[in-house]
Design a protein around this motif. Structure first.
Motif, PDB file in Angstrom:
ATOM      1  N   GLY A   1       0.810  -1.210   0.000  1.00  0.00           N
ATOM      2  CA  GLY A   1       0.000   0.000   0.000  1.00  0.00           C
ATOM      3  C   GLY A   1       0.836   1.249   0.000  1.00  0.00           C
ATOM      4  N   ALA A   2       0.437   2.197  -0.841  1.00  0.00           N
ATOM      5  CA  ALA A   2       1.154   3.456  -0.960  1.00  0.00           C
ATOM      6  C   ALA A   2       0.812   4.369   0.215  1.00  0.00           C
ATOM      7  N   SER A   3       1.783   5.200   0.583  1.00  0.00           N
ATOM      8  CA  SER A   3       1.646   6.127   1.696  1.00  0.00           C
ATOM      9  C   SER A   3       1.871   7.551   1.201  1.00  0.00           C
ATOM     10  N   PRO A   4       1.296   8.553   1.870  1.00  0.00           N
ATOM     11  CA  PRO A   4       1.557   9.941   1.474  1.00  0.00           C
ATOM     12  C   PRO A   4       3.033  10.304   1.551  1.00  0.00           C
ATOM     13  N   ASN A   5       3.794   9.594   2.396  1.00  0.00           N
ATOM     14  CA  ASN A   5       5.204   9.928   2.596  1.00  0.00           C
ATOM     15  C   ASN A   5       6.150   9.163   1.689  1.00  0.00           C
ATOM     16  N   SER A   6       5.665   8.066   1.092  1.00  0.00           N
ATOM     17  CA  SER A   6       6.561   7.224   0.317  1.00  0.00           C
ATOM     18  C   SER A   6       5.748   6.312  -0.578  1.00  0.00           C
ATOM     19  N   SER A   7       6.359   5.879  -1.693  1.00  0.00           N
ATOM     20  CA  SER A   7       5.787   4.869  -2.570  1.00  0.00           C
ATOM     21  C   SER A   7       4.814   5.478  -3.582  1.00  0.00           C
ATOM     22  N   ASN A   8       4.557   4.702  -4.657  1.00  0.00           N
ATOM     23  CA  ASN A   8       3.653   5.140  -5.707  1.00  0.00           C
ATOM     24  C   ASN A   8       3.041   3.918  -6.367  1.00  0.00           C
ATOM     25  N   LEU A   9       2.261   4.143  -7.425  1.00  0.00           N
ATOM     26  CA  LEU A   9       1.516   3.055  -8.060  1.00  0.00           C
ATOM     27  C   LEU A   9       2.454   1.939  -8.533  1.00  0.00           C
ATOM     28  N   GLN A  10       3.489   2.287  -9.290  1.00  0.00           N
ATOM     29  CA  GLN A  10       4.353   1.257  -9.847  1.00  0.00           C
ATOM     30  C   GLN A  10       5.078   0.472  -8.759  1.00  0.00           C
ATOM     31  N   GLU A  11       5.503   1.158  -7.719  1.00  0.00           N
ATOM     32  CA  GLU A  11       6.169   0.448  -6.618  1.00  0.00           C
ATOM     33  C   GLU A  11       5.227  -0.549  -5.967  1.00  0.00           C
ATOM     34  N   GLU A  12       3.947  -0.193  -5.844  1.00  0.00           N
ATOM     35  CA  GLU A  12       2.992  -1.103  -5.212  1.00  0.00           C
ATOM     36  C   GLU A  12       2.697  -2.305  -6.106  1.00  0.00           C
ATOM     37  N   VAL A  13       2.611  -2.082  -7.419  1.00  0.00           N
ATOM     38  CA  VAL A  13       2.429  -3.216  -8.328  1.00  0.00           C
ATOM     39  C   VAL A  13       3.656  -4.123  -8.274  1.00  0.00           C
ATOM     40  N   ASP A  14       4.839  -3.522  -8.174  1.00  0.00           N
ATOM     41  CA  ASP A  14       6.066  -4.323  -8.049  1.00  0.00           C
ATOM     42  C   ASP A  14       6.039  -5.147  -6.755  1.00  0.00           C
ATOM     43  N   LYS A  15       5.564  -4.537  -5.664  1.00  0.00           N
ATOM     44  CA  LYS A  15       5.459  -5.271  -4.394  1.00  0.00           C
ATOM     45  C   LYS A  15       4.455  -6.419  -4.524  1.00  0.00           C
ATOM     46  N   LEU A  16       3.336  -6.151  -5.209  1.00  0.00           N
ATOM     47  CA  LEU A  16       2.357  -7.213  -5.445  1.00  0.00           C
ATOM     48  C   LEU A  16       3.003  -8.390  -6.167  1.00  0.00           C
ATOM     49  N   ASN A  17       3.710  -8.106  -7.248  1.00  0.00           N
ATOM     50  CA  ASN A  17       4.340  -9.179  -8.025  1.00  0.00           C
ATOM     51  C   ASN A  17       5.357  -9.939  -7.184  1.00  0.00           C
ATOM     52  N   LEU A  18       6.089  -9.215  -6.335  1.00  0.00           N
ATOM     53  CA  LEU A  18       7.057  -9.871  -5.458  1.00  0.00           C
ATOM     54  C   LEU A  18       6.344 -10.758  -4.442  1.00  0.00           C
ATOM     55  N   ALA A  19       5.236 -10.245  -3.882  1.00  0.00           N
ATOM     56  CA  ALA A  19       4.486 -11.025  -2.898  1.00  0.00           C
ATOM     57  C   ALA A  19       3.949 -12.306  -3.524  1.00  0.00           C
ATOM     58  N   VAL A  20       3.416 -12.206  -4.745  1.00  0.00           N
ATOM     59  CA  VAL A  20       2.908 -13.393  -5.431  1.00  0.00           C
ATOM     60  C   VAL A  20       4.049 -14.359  -5.725  1.00  0.00           C
ATOM     61  N   LYS A  21       5.198 -13.831  -6.146  1.00  0.00           N
ATOM     62  CA  LYS A  21       6.362 -14.672  -6.440  1.00  0.00           C
ATOM     63  C   LYS A  21       6.757 -15.504  -5.227  1.00  0.00           C
ATOM     64  N   TYR A  22       6.731 -14.891  -4.047  1.00  0.00           N
ATOM     65  CA  TYR A  22       7.176 -15.598  -2.845  1.00  0.00           C
ATOM     66  C   TYR A  22       6.037 -16.280  -2.095  1.00  0.00           C
ATOM     67  N   GLY A  23       4.870 -16.399  -2.732  1.00  0.00           N
ATOM     68  CA  GLY A  23       3.852 -17.302  -2.196  1.00  0.00           C
ATOM     69  C   GLY A  23       2.724 -16.688  -1.414  1.00  0.00           C
ATOM     70  N   ALA A  24       2.513 -15.371  -1.488  1.00  0.00           N
ATOM     71  CA  ALA A  24       1.364 -14.780  -0.783  1.00  0.00           C
ATOM     72  C   ALA A  24       0.072 -15.383  -1.320  1.00  0.00           C
ATOM     73  N   ASP A  25      -0.787 -15.794  -0.415  1.00  0.00           N
ATOM     74  CA  ASP A  25      -2.078 -16.370  -0.813  1.00  0.00           C
ATOM     75  C   ASP A  25      -3.115 -15.293  -1.076  1.00  0.00           C
TER      76      ASP A  25
END
Length: 457
Positions: free
Chosen positions: A82-106
Motif C-alpha cells: 500500500g502506498a503512503s503519502p510519505n513514500s511509494s507510488n503506483l508502480q512500486e505497489e504493483v512491483d510489491k504485489l508481483n514480489l508477494a505473489v512470487k514468494y507465495g502470498a495467498d
C-alpha cells in the motif's frame, strides 16, 4: 479464467459462494479450490455452506485464481502492501504485489492511504493480481473528506465500500465491531487503540456521541457484498498493541460483537472471516484461537502475528512468526505477515520478501503440526536432496531458492561445488552426512551386537 464462470451469475441478487453452497450447487470456483487443496469437492462445498471456509472471489476480479481460507484447508498467508503519502507510488505497489505473489502470498491487502490516486492504485493492483485482494475502505472514506473524521457520514462509508466492490476487491476489512460502549474499556491499556480503522471510528464516535455507523448500517453493507460476492473480514479495532493489553476486556467485548455480526451476515449467505490480534504472549495464543472459534461459530480466523514480545523493533517478522506458527497450529486459517519494518516505517521490496518468507515458514510449520495430508512431502524431498548433496535440488525445493543459492555461493561459488559432498560449514573432512551406512553393513553390525558385549573404552 473466470469470465465465463461469473457470466452465468451476473444479475442475480446474491452471487456469493456461500449462497450457492447452501443451495447444494458446486461452483467452478469450488472445483478449482478442491484441486488446489487436494480435498473432495463436496467437503469444500459443505465447509463454505457452514461458514468455516470462504472463497474470496469478487465477480469483477475475473483474472483471479480461486483459493480457500478455512480450518479444513492449508494455512494461508496474507501480505500487506500500500502506498503512503510519505513514500511509494503506483508502480512500486504493483512491483510489491508481483514480489508477494512470487514468494507465495495467498492473498494481498492494499492498505494505500496516499501516494497517488487511490482508485488508480487499487485498480492496477487488482488487474495485476491472480490472488484475492483485500482493502480497508475507511482509509479512502477519510481521504474523501480531506482527513476530517468528524465530517464522515454513513453514506460516505457506504459509497466507498460499494466502489471497492465494483472495482473487484475480494474482501474488505469492515470495522463494525467496535461499539461506543467499548471505548471506556481501553482506559487501562498501555497502547490504547492501535488499529488505524478502529481509531478513525473511535474518534468519530467520541465526537458525535453516536453508535458506530458501520454497525448501524451493517445490513446495507451485507446488501452490497451479496451483489458482488465480497467477503467480510471483520476488523478487530480493539486488538492489543502490546503484550500487556492482550486478552483484555476491550478485546473480548469486541470479539463477542464480531460473533454476532458473523451470524448476521450468514443469514444472508455472505462469507465472513474474523480478524484477530495483534500482540499476544505465547501462553495466551491457544486461548485466543479457541475463544474466537467459540464466539464466532468457527468462522475462519485471520490473525496479525501475533507478536509474542515487544522488545525487537527491526525483527518483528521473527517475534510475530513465532506466534503465527502457534496460532496456525491451534487452528487459525490465515496469517497476516509482519515485516521487519513493523512499527518503524513503510516496508520496501526486501521487507516484503523477508516478512513473507517468515510467514510461509510459519504457515507450513502449522500445516505439518496439524498433520495435513502431504504437508511434509516437500520437507522429505529436500532432506533427501541434502543427504545426497544435490545442491541444485535443495535450492529448487527451498521457499526462497535465490536466497538459498546466494548464501551457498558466498563461499563456494564455482559450479564444481554444486556437486561437492560438503559445504563451507564442515568442509571436506568433517561432514557427518558423508558417513553412508548401507543395509548390508547394518545387518552385519546387528549380528555382531546380538553376540558381543561392546566395551565402553
Amino acid at each position: 479464467m473466470r469470465t465465463e464462470w461469473v457470466a452465468k451469475r451476473r444479475g442475480q441478487s446474491n452471487v456469493s459462494q456461500m449462497h450457492y453452497a447452501r443451495q447444494g450447487v458446486i461452483t467452478e470456483e469450488m472445483h478449482y479450490v478442491a484441486r488446489r487443496e487436494n480435498l473432495p469437492v463436496d467437503l469444500i462445498r459443505d465447509e463454505v455452506a457452514r461458514g468455516r471456509m470462504i472463497i474470496p472471489a469478487n465477480i469483477n476480479h475475473t483474472n483471479l485464481e480461486p483459493m480457500a481460507i478455512g480450518i479444513a484447508s492449508k494455512c494461508k498467508v496474507n501480505a500487506n502492501i500500500g502506498a503512503s503519502p510519505n513514500s511509494s507510488n503506483l508502480q512500486e505497489e504493483v512491483d510489491k504485489l508481483n514480489l508477494a505473489v512470487k514468494y507465495g502470498a495467498d492473498t494481498v491487502m492494499d492498505l494505500s492511504t496516499g501516494g497517488g490516486n487511490l482508485d488508480e492504485i487499487r485498480t492496477a493492483i487488482i488487474k495485476a493480481s491472480p490472488v484475492p485482494i483485500g482493502t480497508v475502505p475507511v482509509y479512502q472514506a477519510l481521504e474523501s473528506v480531506h482527513g476530517t473524521i468528524e465530517n464522515l457520514t454513513a453514506d460516505d462509508f457506504l459509497h466507498i465500500i460499494e466502489k471497492h466492490a465494483q472495482q473487484g476487491v475480494d474482501y474488505q476489512t469492515i470495522h463494525a465491531g467496535i461499539l461506543i460502549e467499548h471505548l471506556p474499556l481501553v482506559r487501562n491499556r498501555l497502547t490504547g487503540i492501535v488499529s488505524r480503522g478502529g481509531g478513525i471510528l473511535a474518534r468519530w464516535m467520541l465526537h458525535h456521541h453516536k453508535q458506530n455507523p458501520l454497525y448501524t448500517h451493517f445490513q446495507d453493507i451485507i446488501e452490497i457484498f451479496k451483489r458482488y460476492d465480497v467477503s467480510f473480514s471483520l476488523g478487530d479495532s480493539l486488538r492489543p498493541g502490546c503484550t500487556h493489553d492482550a486478552s483484555d476486556e476491550a478485546q473480548l467485548a469486541e470479539l463477542k460483537t464480531l460473533g454476532q455480526l458473523t451470524r448476521k451476515a450468514w443469514e444472508d449467505d455472505v462469507q465472513v472471516m474474523v480478524e484477530g490480534p495483534g500482540h499476544v504472549p505465547m501462553d495466551q495464543i491457544e486461548f485466543n484461537v479457541r475463544k474466537q472459534m467459540e464466539e464466532c461459530s468457527e468462522a475462519p480466523f485471520y490473525v496479525l502475528g501475533p507478536l509474542v514480545t515487544d522488545i525487537a523493533p527491526g525483527y518483528d517478522h521473527i517475534t510475530s512468526a513465532i506466534g503465527a506458527a502457534m496460532a496456525g497450529w491451534y487452528g487459525t486459517a490465515m496469517l497476516c505477515y509482519v515485516t521487519p519494518k513493523e512499527h518503524l516505517g513503510l516496508p520496501d521490496a526486501e521487507d516484503v520478501r523477508n516478512g513473507l518468507i517468515a510467514y510461509k515458514i510459519a504457515a507450513h510449520a502449522a500445516d505439518i503440526a496439524r498433520h495435513r495430508p502431504g504437508a511434509r512431502d516437500r520437507d522429505d524431498e529436500l532432506s533427501k536432496a541434502r543427504y545426497n548433496f544435490d545442491w541444485n535440488r535443495q535450492f529448487e525445493l527451498s521457499l526462497d531458492p535465490e536466497r538459498a543459492k546466494e548464501y551457498h555461493d558466498e563461499t563456494l561459488p564455482a559450479d564444481i561445488y554444486k556437486t561437492a559432498e560438503f559445504c563451507s560449514m564442515c568442509g571436506p573432512k568433517f561432514c557427518p552426512m558423508q558417513t553412508k551406512v548401507d543395509a548390508d553393513a547394518l545387518t552385519e553390525l546387528e549380528k555382531f551386537l546380538a553376540k558381543e558385549t561392546v566395551t565402553q573404552s
